[in-house]
Design a protein around this motif. Structure first.
Motif, PDB file in Angstrom:
ATOM      1  N   CYS A  44       0.810  -1.223   0.000  1.00  0.00           N
ATOM      2  CA  CYS A  44       0.000   0.000   0.000  1.00  0.00           C
ATOM      3  C   CYS A  44       0.848   1.281   0.000  1.00  0.00           C
ATOM      4  O   CYS A  44       0.301   2.365   0.115  1.00  0.00           O
ATOM      5  N   VAL A  45       2.176   1.156  -0.125  1.00  0.00           N
ATOM      6  CA  VAL A  45       3.032   2.346  -0.046  1.00  0.00           C
ATOM      7  C   VAL A  45       3.438   2.801  -1.447  1.00  0.00           C
ATOM      8  O   VAL A  45       3.866   1.989  -2.277  1.00  0.00           O
ATOM      9  N   THR A  46       3.286   4.083  -1.714  1.00  0.00           N
ATOM     10  CA  THR A  46       3.712   4.671  -2.993  1.00  0.00           C
ATOM     11  C   THR A  46       5.232   4.738  -2.995  1.00  0.00           C
ATOM     12  O   THR A  46       5.832   5.232  -2.040  1.00  0.00           O
ATOM     13  N   LYS A  47       5.851   4.268  -4.067  1.00  0.00           N
ATOM     14  CA  LYS A  47       7.319   4.148  -4.098  1.00  0.00           C
ATOM     15  C   LYS A  47       7.961   5.477  -4.499  1.00  0.00           C
ATOM     16  O   LYS A  47       8.662   5.583  -5.488  1.00  0.00           O
ATOM     17  N   GLY A  48       7.695   6.477  -3.716  1.00  0.00           N
ATOM     18  CA  GLY A  48       8.254   7.802  -4.002  1.00  0.00           C
ATOM     19  C   GLY A  48       7.165   8.774  -4.402  1.00  0.00           C
ATOM     20  O   GLY A  48       6.345   8.477  -5.278  1.00  0.00           O
ATOM     21  N   VAL A  49       7.170   9.959  -3.764  1.00  0.00           N
ATOM     22  CA  VAL A  49       6.133  10.944  -4.074  1.00  0.00           C
ATOM     23  C   VAL A  49       6.304  11.500  -5.493  1.00  0.00           C
ATOM     24  O   VAL A  49       5.371  12.043  -6.075  1.00  0.00           O
ATOM     25  N   ASP A  50       7.528  11.302  -6.080  1.00  0.00           N
ATOM     26  CA  ASP A  50       7.736  11.810  -7.440  1.00  0.00           C
ATOM     27  C   ASP A  50       6.968  10.997  -8.488  1.00  0.00           C
ATOM     28  O   ASP A  50       7.006  11.318  -9.665  1.00  0.00           O
ATOM     29  N   GLN A  51       6.288   9.956  -8.048  1.00  0.00           N
ATOM     30  CA  GLN A  51       5.409   9.263  -8.991  1.00  0.00           C
ATOM     31  C   GLN A  51       4.116  10.029  -9.224  1.00  0.00           C
ATOM     32  O   GLN A  51       3.389   9.744 -10.182  1.00  0.00           O
ATOM     33  N   ILE A  52       3.800  10.960  -8.338  1.00  0.00           N
ATOM     34  CA  ILE A  52       2.535  11.687  -8.504  1.00  0.00           C
ATOM     35  C   ILE A  52       2.719  13.190  -8.689  1.00  0.00           C
ATOM     36  O   ILE A  52       1.883  13.843  -9.303  1.00  0.00           O
ATOM     37  N   ILE A  53       3.809  13.753  -8.145  1.00  0.00           N
ATOM     38  CA  ILE A  53       4.068  15.193  -8.328  1.00  0.00           C
ATOM     39  C   ILE A  53       5.561  15.391  -8.614  1.00  0.00           C
ATOM     40  O   ILE A  53       6.377  14.573  -8.185  1.00  0.00           O
ATOM     41  N   PRO A  54       5.942  16.480  -9.321  1.00  0.00           N
ATOM     42  CA  PRO A  54       7.366  16.716  -9.592  1.00  0.00           C
ATOM     43  C   PRO A  54       8.093  17.178  -8.337  1.00  0.00           C
ATOM     44  O   PRO A  54       7.560  17.985  -7.575  1.00  0.00           O
ATOM     45  N   VAL A  55       9.291  16.645  -8.123  1.00  0.00           N
ATOM     46  CA  VAL A  55      10.079  16.980  -6.925  1.00  0.00           C
ATOM     47  C   VAL A  55      11.298  17.790  -7.351  1.00  0.00           C
ATOM     48  O   VAL A  55      11.965  17.455  -8.333  1.00  0.00           O
ATOM     49  N   ASP A  56      11.602  18.873  -6.632  1.00  0.00           N
ATOM     50  CA  ASP A  56      12.764  19.710  -6.950  1.00  0.00           C
ATOM     51  C   ASP A  56      14.010  19.261  -6.201  1.00  0.00           C
ATOM     52  O   ASP A  56      15.104  19.287  -6.751  1.00  0.00           O
ATOM     53  N   VAL A  57      13.865  18.889  -4.932  1.00  0.00           N
ATOM     54  CA  VAL A  57      15.027  18.490  -4.126  1.00  0.00           C
ATOM     55  C   VAL A  57      14.654  17.268  -3.289  1.00  0.00           C
ATOM     56  O   VAL A  57      13.566  17.231  -2.696  1.00  0.00           O
ATOM     57  N   TYR A  58      15.564  16.290  -3.272  1.00  0.00           N
ATOM     58  CA  TYR A  58      15.378  15.101  -2.431  1.00  0.00           C
ATOM     59  C   TYR A  58      16.321  15.203  -1.232  1.00  0.00           C
ATOM     60  O   TYR A  58      17.512  15.465  -1.413  1.00  0.00           O
ATOM     61  N   VAL A  59      15.807  14.964  -0.030  1.00  0.00           N
ATOM     62  CA  VAL A  59      16.652  14.944   1.167  1.00  0.00           C
ATOM     63  C   VAL A  59      16.688  13.493   1.663  1.00  0.00           C
ATOM     64  O   VAL A  59      15.643  12.951   2.048  1.00  0.00           O
ATOM     65  N   PRO A  60      17.872  12.857   1.668  1.00  0.00           N
ATOM     66  CA  PRO A  60      17.939  11.451   2.080  1.00  0.00           C
ATOM     67  C   PRO A  60      17.993  11.315   3.601  1.00  0.00           C
ATOM     68  O   PRO A  60      18.329  12.253   4.321  1.00  0.00           O
ATOM     69  N   GLY A  61      17.685  10.107   4.094  1.00  0.00           N
ATOM     70  CA  GLY A  61      17.805   9.819   5.523  1.00  0.00           C
ATOM     71  C   GLY A  61      16.540   9.198   6.074  1.00  0.00           C
ATOM     72  O   GLY A  61      15.471   9.326   5.495  1.00  0.00           O
ATOM     73  N   CYS A  62      16.698   8.506   7.216  1.00  0.00           N
ATOM     74  CA  CYS A  62      15.554   7.844   7.846  1.00  0.00           C
ATOM     75  C   CYS A  62      15.682   7.920   9.364  1.00  0.00           C
ATOM     76  O   CYS A  62      16.167   6.998   9.968  1.00  0.00           O
ATOM     77  N   PRO A  63      15.260   8.982  10.009  1.00  0.00           N
ATOM     78  CA  PRO A  63      14.843  10.234   9.368  1.00  0.00           C
ATOM     79  C   PRO A  63      16.062  11.105   9.094  1.00  0.00           C
ATOM     80  O   PRO A  63      17.091  10.955   9.760  1.00  0.00           O
ATOM     81  N   PRO A  64      15.959  12.050   8.160  1.00  0.00           N
ATOM     82  CA  PRO A  64      17.054  13.018   7.997  1.00  0.00           C
ATOM     83  C   PRO A  64      17.089  13.930   9.220  1.00  0.00           C
ATOM     84  O   PRO A  64      16.051  14.187   9.825  1.00  0.00           O
ATOM     85  N   ARG A  65      18.257  14.400   9.557  1.00  0.00           N
ATOM     86  CA  ARG A  65      18.356  15.363  10.663  1.00  0.00           C
ATOM     87  C   ARG A  65      17.860  16.733  10.183  1.00  0.00           C
ATOM     88  O   ARG A  65      17.847  16.999   8.978  1.00  0.00           O
ATOM     89  N   PRO A  66      17.485  17.604  11.121  1.00  0.00           N
ATOM     90  CA  PRO A  66      17.035  18.943  10.706  1.00  0.00           C
ATOM     91  C   PRO A  66      18.069  19.662   9.842  1.00  0.00           C
ATOM     92  O   PRO A  66      17.704  20.395   8.914  1.00  0.00           O
TER      93      PRO A  66
END
Ligand code: SF4
Length: 193
Positions: A121-143
């Motif tokens: 049930c998880v979408t494999k990336g929000v860029d499948q539905i809307i255009p993304v300008d910047v990706y920030v990696p991490g789980c979770p990324p720090r501030p």
């Protein structure tokens, strides 16, 4: 029954054809007045909140976290796990934002599904539905990683020519069709996308 919402006004011809010195001023203004709308979906949203607080204080970078909703926002930060059931709401709220608009995908879940990449049930990336300008990696990324992402976006805006951004071909690339999803969007019962 669905409600017909007004379509955001497209960018005017004058804004697209602005000469270079004017573009510099317009880009400078856009770059340091990013009204942000946080689409918080899971744990990463807490890191977004931490980044907006006094210690990290992203307001000093010109990011204003008080947009009442997408219609008043320039920047959407998608932080957390996008599910196929939530995806239509993400897409709908993105479409309500006025142009020019920007998206930061914050965290592994939003970038590619993260630890839940093989969930049914998880979408494999929000860029499948809307255009993304910047990706920030991490789980979770720090501030601090969000601050870095904001600086990257500001660099991108500083060198931007809106005529290029909105030329017909680019428009096609930026606005991915719903069909780009791996599975069809889930429509809430009695609702619409
Ligand atoms: S990337 Fe990690 S921290 Fe962020 S929402 Fe997913 S599981 Fe939570």
């Amino acid at each position: 029954m669905g409600v017909d919402l007004p379509t955001p006004r497209p960018l005017g011809t004058l804004a697209e054809l602005a000469p270079k010195p004017i573009r510099l001023v317009l880009n400078w203004g856009r770059r340091y007045s990013l009204w942000v709308f946080n689409f918080g979906l899971a744990c990463c949203a807490i890191e977004f909140i931490a980044a907006s607080m006094a210690k990290h204080d992203f307001i000093r970078l010109g990011v204003i976290p008080f947009a009442p909703g997408p219609r008043q926002a320039d920047l959407m930060v998608v932080s957390g796990t996008v599910t196929d059931k939530m995806a239509p709401a993400v897409k709908r709220l993105y479409e309500q934002m006025p142009e020019p608009k920007y998206v930061i995908s914050f965290g592994a879940c939003s970038n590619c599904g993260g630890p839940y990449w093989d969930s049914y049930c998880v979408t494999k990336g929000v860029d499948q539905i809307i255009p993304v300008d910047v990706y920030v990696p991490g789980c979770p990324p720090r501030p601090e990683a969000l601050l870095q992402g904001i600086l990257k976006l500001q660099e991108k805006i500083a060198g931007e020519n809106l005529a290029d951004r909105y030329r017909p071909g680019a428009d096609q690339q930026r606005r991915l069709p719903t069909g780009a999803l791996q599975r069809p969007l889930v429509t809430p019962e009695g609702g619409d996308t």
